[in-house]
Design a protein around this motif. Structure first.
Motif, PDB file in Angstrom:
ATOM      1  N   PRO A   1       1.962  -5.235   9.131  1.00 12.66           N
ATOM      2  CA  PRO A   1       3.084  -4.644   8.396  1.00 12.66           C
ATOM      3  C   PRO A   1       4.348  -5.435   8.715  1.00 12.66           C
ATOM      4  O   PRO A   1       4.688  -5.607   9.873  1.00 12.66           O
ATOM      5  CB  PRO A   1       3.157  -3.206   8.926  1.00 12.66           C
ATOM      6  CG  PRO A   1       2.354  -3.187  10.177  1.00 12.66           C
ATOM      7  CD  PRO A   1       1.447  -4.373  10.170  1.00 12.66           C
TER       8      PRO A   1
ATOM      9  N   HIS B   1      -3.958   1.665   5.343  1.00  9.45           N
ATOM     10  CA  HIS B   1      -3.138   0.853   6.249  1.00  9.45           C
ATOM     11  C   HIS B   1      -3.975   0.388   7.438  1.00  9.45           C
ATOM     12  O   HIS B   1      -3.920  -0.789   7.819  1.00  9.45           O
ATOM     13  CB  HIS B   1      -1.921   1.628   6.742  1.00  9.45           C
ATOM     14  CG  HIS B   1      -1.065   2.147   5.633  1.00  9.45           C
ATOM     15  ND1 HIS B   1      -0.093   3.084   5.843  1.00  9.45           N
ATOM     16  CD2 HIS B   1      -1.041   1.863   4.306  1.00  9.45           C
ATOM     17  CE1 HIS B   1       0.493   3.359   4.680  1.00  9.45           C
ATOM     18  NE2 HIS B   1      -0.075   2.638   3.742  1.00  9.45           N
ATOM     19  N   ARG B   2      -4.758   1.292   8.012  1.00  3.87           N
ATOM     20  CA  ARG B   2      -5.636   0.905   9.130  1.00  3.87           C
ATOM     21  C   ARG B   2      -6.665  -0.131   8.680  1.00  3.87           C
ATOM     22  O   ARG B   2      -6.964  -1.080   9.405  1.00  3.87           O
ATOM     23  CB  ARG B   2      -6.319   2.143   9.715  1.00  3.87           C
ATOM     24  CG  ARG B   2      -5.365   3.018  10.537  1.00  3.87           C
ATOM     25  CD  ARG B   2      -6.106   4.125  11.266  1.00  3.87           C
ATOM     26  NE  ARG B   2      -6.613   5.154  10.356  1.00  3.87           N
ATOM     27  CZ  ARG B   2      -5.897   6.189   9.913  1.00  3.87           C
ATOM     28  NH1 ARG B   2      -4.637   6.342  10.302  1.00  3.87           N
ATOM     29  NH2 ARG B   2      -6.444   7.079   9.113  1.00  3.87           N
TER      30      ARG B   2
ATOM     31  N   SER C   1       0.851  -1.178   0.000  1.00  4.95           N
ATOM     32  CA  SER C   1       0.000   0.000   0.000  1.00  4.95           C
ATOM     33  C   SER C   1       0.890   1.232   0.000  1.00  4.95           C
ATOM     34  O   SER C   1       1.891   1.280   0.713  1.00  4.95           O
ATOM     35  CB  SER C   1      -0.903  -0.020   1.247  1.00  4.95           C
ATOM     36  OG  SER C   1      -1.725   1.117   1.287  1.00  4.95           O
ATOM     37  N   ASN C   2       0.530   2.209  -0.788  1.00  8.57           N
ATOM     38  CA  ASN C   2       1.278   3.451  -0.859  1.00  8.57           C
ATOM     39  C   ASN C   2       1.471   4.010   0.544  1.00  8.57           C
ATOM     40  O   ASN C   2       0.545   4.041   1.343  1.00  8.57           O
ATOM     41  CB  ASN C   2       0.506   4.440  -1.741  1.00  8.57           C
ATOM     42  CG  ASN C   2       1.274   5.695  -2.049  1.00  8.57           C
ATOM     43  OD1 ASN C   2       1.829   6.329  -1.152  1.00  8.57           O
ATOM     44  ND2 ASN C   2       1.287   6.073  -3.309  1.00  8.57           N
ATOM     45  N   ALA C   3       2.658   4.459   0.846  1.00  3.10           N
ATOM     46  CA  ALA C   3       2.999   4.931   2.192  1.00  3.10           C
ATOM     47  C   ALA C   3       2.114   6.086   2.660  1.00  3.10           C
ATOM     48  O   ALA C   3       1.927   6.263   3.868  1.00  3.10           O
ATOM     49  CB  ALA C   3       4.468   5.346   2.246  1.00  3.10           C
ATOM     50  N   VAL C   4       1.533   6.853   1.741  1.00  2.00           N
ATOM     51  CA  VAL C   4       0.690   7.980   2.149  1.00  2.00           C
ATOM     52  C   VAL C   4      -0.741   7.574   2.477  1.00  2.00           C
ATOM     53  O   VAL C   4      -1.501   8.370   3.009  1.00  2.00           O
ATOM     54  CB  VAL C   4       0.673   9.105   1.077  1.00  2.00           C
ATOM     55  CG1 VAL C   4       2.071   9.612   0.811  1.00  2.00           C
ATOM     56  CG2 VAL C   4      -0.008   8.648  -0.197  1.00  2.00           C
ATOM     57  N   ARG C   5      -1.116   6.341   2.210  1.00  3.65           N
ATOM     58  CA  ARG C   5      -2.498   5.890   2.409  1.00  3.65           C
ATOM     59  C   ARG C   5      -2.723   5.370   3.835  1.00  3.65           C
ATOM     60  O   ARG C   5      -2.961   4.185   4.049  1.00  3.65           O
ATOM     61  CB  ARG C   5      -2.845   4.809   1.395  1.00  3.65           C
ATOM     62  CG  ARG C   5      -2.866   5.298  -0.032  1.00  3.65           C
ATOM     63  CD  ARG C   5      -3.325   4.157  -0.953  1.00  3.65           C
ATOM     64  NE  ARG C   5      -3.374   4.556  -2.324  1.00  3.65           N
ATOM     65  CZ  ARG C   5      -4.397   5.195  -2.892  1.00  3.65           C
ATOM     66  NH1 ARG C   5      -5.451   5.506  -2.189  1.00  3.65           N
ATOM     67  NH2 ARG C   5      -4.354   5.518  -4.163  1.00  3.65           N
ATOM     68  N   LYS C   6      -2.681   6.252   4.786  1.00  7.88           N
ATOM     69  CA  LYS C   6      -2.818   5.854   6.200  1.00  7.88           C
ATOM     70  C   LYS C   6      -4.160   5.188   6.479  1.00  7.88           C
ATOM     71  O   LYS C   6      -4.236   4.220   7.248  1.00  7.88           O
ATOM     72  CB  LYS C   6      -2.617   7.059   7.120  1.00  7.88           C
ATOM     73  CG  LYS C   6      -1.261   7.744   6.947  1.00  7.88           C
ATOM     74  CD  LYS C   6      -0.111   6.789   7.175  1.00  7.88           C
ATOM     75  CE  LYS C   6       1.224   7.496   7.023  1.00  7.88           C
ATOM     76  NZ  LYS C   6       2.336   6.587   6.935  1.00  7.88           N
ATOM     77  N   ASP C   7      -5.249   5.672   5.871  1.00  4.26           N
ATOM     78  CA  ASP C   7      -6.563   5.041   6.072  1.00  4.26           C
ATOM     79  C   ASP C   7      -6.552   3.602   5.545  1.00  4.26           C
ATOM     80  O   ASP C   7      -7.100   2.700   6.172  1.00  4.26           O
ATOM     81  CB  ASP C   7      -7.665   5.839   5.379  1.00  4.26           C
ATOM     82  CG  ASP C   7      -7.949   7.167   6.055  1.00  4.26           C
ATOM     83  OD1 ASP C   7      -7.591   7.328   7.245  1.00  4.26           O
ATOM     84  OD2 ASP C   7      -8.538   8.047   5.398  1.00  4.26           O
TER      85      ASP C   7
ATOM     86  N   TYR D   1      -6.365  -2.400   6.245  1.00  2.67           N
ATOM     87  CA  TYR D   1      -5.721  -3.708   6.082  1.00  2.67           C
ATOM     88  C   TYR D   1      -5.387  -4.337   7.435  1.00  2.67           C
ATOM     89  O   TYR D   1      -5.541  -5.546   7.614  1.00  2.67           O
ATOM     90  CB  TYR D   1      -4.468  -3.594   5.208  1.00  2.67           C
ATOM     91  CG  TYR D   1      -4.779  -3.249   3.768  1.00  2.67           C
ATOM     92  CD1 TYR D   1      -5.715  -3.980   3.037  1.00  2.67           C
ATOM     93  CD2 TYR D   1      -4.157  -2.182   3.128  1.00  2.67           C
ATOM     94  CE1 TYR D   1      -6.018  -3.664   1.721  1.00  2.67           C
ATOM     95  CE2 TYR D   1      -4.450  -1.860   1.811  1.00  2.67           C
ATOM     96  CZ  TYR D   1      -5.384  -2.604   1.117  1.00  2.67           C
ATOM     97  OH  TYR D   1      -5.675  -2.282  -0.182  1.00  2.67           O
ATOM     98  N   GLU D   2      -4.953  -3.528   8.369  1.00  2.84           N
ATOM     99  CA  GLU D   2      -4.655  -4.062   9.705  1.00  2.84           C
ATOM    100  C   GLU D   2      -5.925  -4.575  10.386  1.00  2.84           C
ATOM    101  O   GLU D   2      -5.899  -5.610  11.046  1.00  2.84           O
ATOM    102  CB  GLU D   2      -3.933  -3.009  10.544  1.00  2.84           C
ATOM    103  CG  GLU D   2      -2.498  -2.816  10.074  1.00  2.84           C
ATOM    104  CD  GLU D   2      -1.741  -1.746  10.848  1.00  2.84           C
ATOM    105  OE1 GLU D   2      -2.235  -1.265  11.889  1.00  2.84           O
ATOM    106  OE2 GLU D   2      -0.634  -1.386  10.400  1.00  2.84           O
TER     107      GLU D   2
END
Length: 154
Positions: free
Chosen positions: A144, A134-135, A126-132, A137-138
């Protein structure tokens, strides 16, 4: 969660909807465009994906409209005693459908496909800027685990 969601393999006639979805993504940075002159590039990529036994492009469809997409790739490596992994790529939900469970159902579908094929691991980036994202997927159980690198060659 939308009960009327159908996930199926993409068809060539889905390309305009897919291209529009990618072009509308301001964070992606992939240079996607709905410019008709670029459409042959998307057709060429679709044909290559469709011809590959190790890649599948999917769409999520609701009431006859494409509302999401993702691609899977299966790789086999000598590491892990010759294990295979499914890589989930290009996950995109149409902007007006975000937060309605489409992305979760697409990921669940991909995981079920991997399990059905006897694949013991799924991975995605996932692109590093896509914080939403990342949450998201977690919440689905992804951890990660690696730091990714890339190099543009053009």
């Amino acid at each position: 969660m939308p009960q009327d969601l159908n996930i199926r393999e993409a068809r060539k006639d889905d390309l305009p909807a897919l291209v529009a979805m990618f072009a509308a993504d301001a964070l992606g940075g992939h240079g996607d465009t709905t410019d008709p002159e670029a459409f042959p590039d998307y057709v060429r990529a679709f044909v290559a994906i469709e011809a590959s036994p190790d890649q599948t492009l999917y769409v999520a469809e609701r009431r006859g409209e494409v509302v999401g997409t993702f691609q899977t790739m299966v790789t086999t490596s000598l590491t892990g005693r010759g294990s295979s992994a499914m890589i989930i790529e290009a996950v995109q939900t149409r902007a007006d459908m975000r937060g309605q469970g489409v992305g979760g159902l697409m990921i669940e579908f991909a995981i079920a496909e991997a399990k059905g094929r006897g694949i013991g691991r799924v991975a995605l980036t996932s692109n590093a800027v896509r914080k939403d994202a990342h949450r998201f997927y977690e919440r689905l159980g992804f951890k990660p685990s690696h730091l990714g690198f890339k190099m543009a060659l053009k």
